[in-house]
Scaffold this motif. Structure first.
Motif, mmCIF file in Angstrom:
data_model
loop_
_atom_site.group_PDB
_atom_site.id
_atom_site.type_symbol
_atom_site.label_atom_id
_atom_site.label_comp_id
_atom_site.label_asym_id
_atom_site.label_seq_id
_atom_site.Cartn_x
_atom_site.Cartn_y
_atom_site.Cartn_z
ATOM 1 N N LEU A 1 25.620 42.858 20.857
ATOM 2 C CA LEU A 1 25.834 42.556 22.272
ATOM 3 C C LEU A 1 27.302 42.269 22.570
ATOM 4 O O LEU A 1 27.823 42.693 23.614
ATOM 5 N N LYS A 2 27.984 41.587 21.659
ATOM 6 C CA LYS A 2 29.409 41.332 21.859
ATOM 7 C C LYS A 2 30.208 42.632 21.798
ATOM 8 O O LYS A 2 31.125 42.852 22.608
ATOM 9 N N LEU A 3 29.877 43.492 20.855
ATOM 10 C CA LEU A 3 30.597 44.763 20.746
ATOM 11 C C LEU A 3 30.287 45.677 21.924
ATOM 12 O O LEU A 3 31.155 46.416 22.392
ATOM 13 N N ALA A 4 29.056 45.624 22.430
ATOM 14 C CA ALA A 4 28.710 46.434 23.598
ATOM 15 C C ALA A 4 29.535 46.010 24.805
ATOM 16 O O ALA A 4 30.031 46.865 25.565
ATOM 17 N N ALA A 5 29.715 44.709 24.987
ATOM 18 C CA ALA A 5 30.552 44.225 26.088
ATOM 19 C C ALA A 5 31.998 44.673 25.910
ATOM 20 O O ALA A 5 32.666 45.074 26.876
ATOM 21 N N ALA A 6 32.479 44.628 24.656
ATOM 22 C CA ALA A 6 33.850 45.078 24.388
ATOM 23 C C ALA A 6 34.012 46.562 24.692
ATOM 24 O O ALA A 6 35.037 46.994 25.245
ATOM 25 N N LEU A 7 33.005 47.357 24.347
ATOM 26 C CA LEU A 7 33.088 48.797 24.604
ATOM 27 C C LEU A 7 32.995 49.104 26.098
ATOM 28 O O LEU A 7 33.636 50.044 26.584
ATOM 29 N N LEU A 8 32.218 48.334 26.833
ATOM 30 C CA LEU A 8 32.183 48.499 28.286
ATOM 31 C C LEU A 8 33.557 48.244 28.896
ATOM 32 O O LEU A 8 34.029 49.011 29.746
#
Length: 231
Positions: free
Chosen positions: A107-114
């Motif tokens: 979830l943290k990496l998904a936010a970073a990729l967004l």
């Protein structure tokens, strides 16, 4: 029986004293690392300000602000995963704790990729200056490395590994100071942006070697829905 009761009293007091000492020591580790980290980052800022032109430093600050707000892009889902992690640790369920930590990483990496995807789109919009474009292009790498470091720190915090938490914090701040000052002196704003992306990685690797950086794993839709409702 009376004798046993008399013997149990000092033992209980000894255990209480040991628990209190451990708590104070843990607080000392975290507080000391926090103070040292803040001092090193202040020193980094003072040096970098002198090395960069005001316009270049303003671009770096703008990119850093965007990076700070990236944590809100997961809509609180990583916070909900962190609660699952602490609950599993409280039950003594190491496998479920590792699974929750992996979901938190996702979830943290998904936010970073967004954030990174949006910054790349904005970087090539008409009218964006060259230095600002450089900052926006560097932002995805900065976001991913910061997410990894954040994940490691949350994992150590949940496990109560205060001394290791302090070490990771100190390593991150020291590498940030050394890389940012050195690379800014050599390559100005591009060097600072590259250093900001690289500096969290050393501490993240250190944490990974101590089994504090869970790899990302798929989050089931039902679990994601629960995280979004409770986050």
């Amino acid at each position: 029986l009376i004798g046993r009761r008399h013997m149990a009293g000092p033992r209980i007091q000894t255990l209480a004293d040991e628990a209190g000492s451990s708590t104070l020591l843990a607080i000392g580790h975290v507080a000391g690392a926090s103070v040292a980290s803040r001092f090193l980052r202040l020193l980094r800022t003072l040096v970098v300000v002198r090395l960069l032109a005001p316009e270049a430093y303003g671009i770096y600050v703008a990119v850093s602000v965007l990076l700070t707000y990236a944590q809100f892009l997961d809509l609180g889902s990583s916070t909900a995963a962190f609660r699952d992690l602490t609950a599993a640790l409280g039950r003594g369920d190491a496998r479920e704790a590792w699974r929750a930590s992996s979901r938190m990483a996702t979830l943290k990496l998904a936010a970073a990729l967004l954030l990174g995807g949006g910054s790349l789109v904005a970087a090539f919009a008409p009218g964006v200056s060259g230095p600002l474009r450089d900052g926006l292009i560097a932002l995805p790498a900065m976001a991913v490395s910061s997410a990894l470091l954040s994940q490691a720190l949350f994992h150590l915090q949940a496990q109560g590994r205060a001394s290791e938490y302090g070490r990771v914090t100190a390593v991150a701040a020291a590498s940030d100071l050394i890389l940012c000052v050195g690379m800014t002196a050599a390559w100005s704003l591009p060097g600072l942006l590259a250093a900001a992306a690289l500096s969290p990685l050393l501490a993240s690797l250190w944490a990974a070697r101590r089994h504090a950086l869970a790899p990302p794993r798929a989050v089931p839709l039902a679990v994601l829905g629960r995280y979004l409702r409770t986050g």
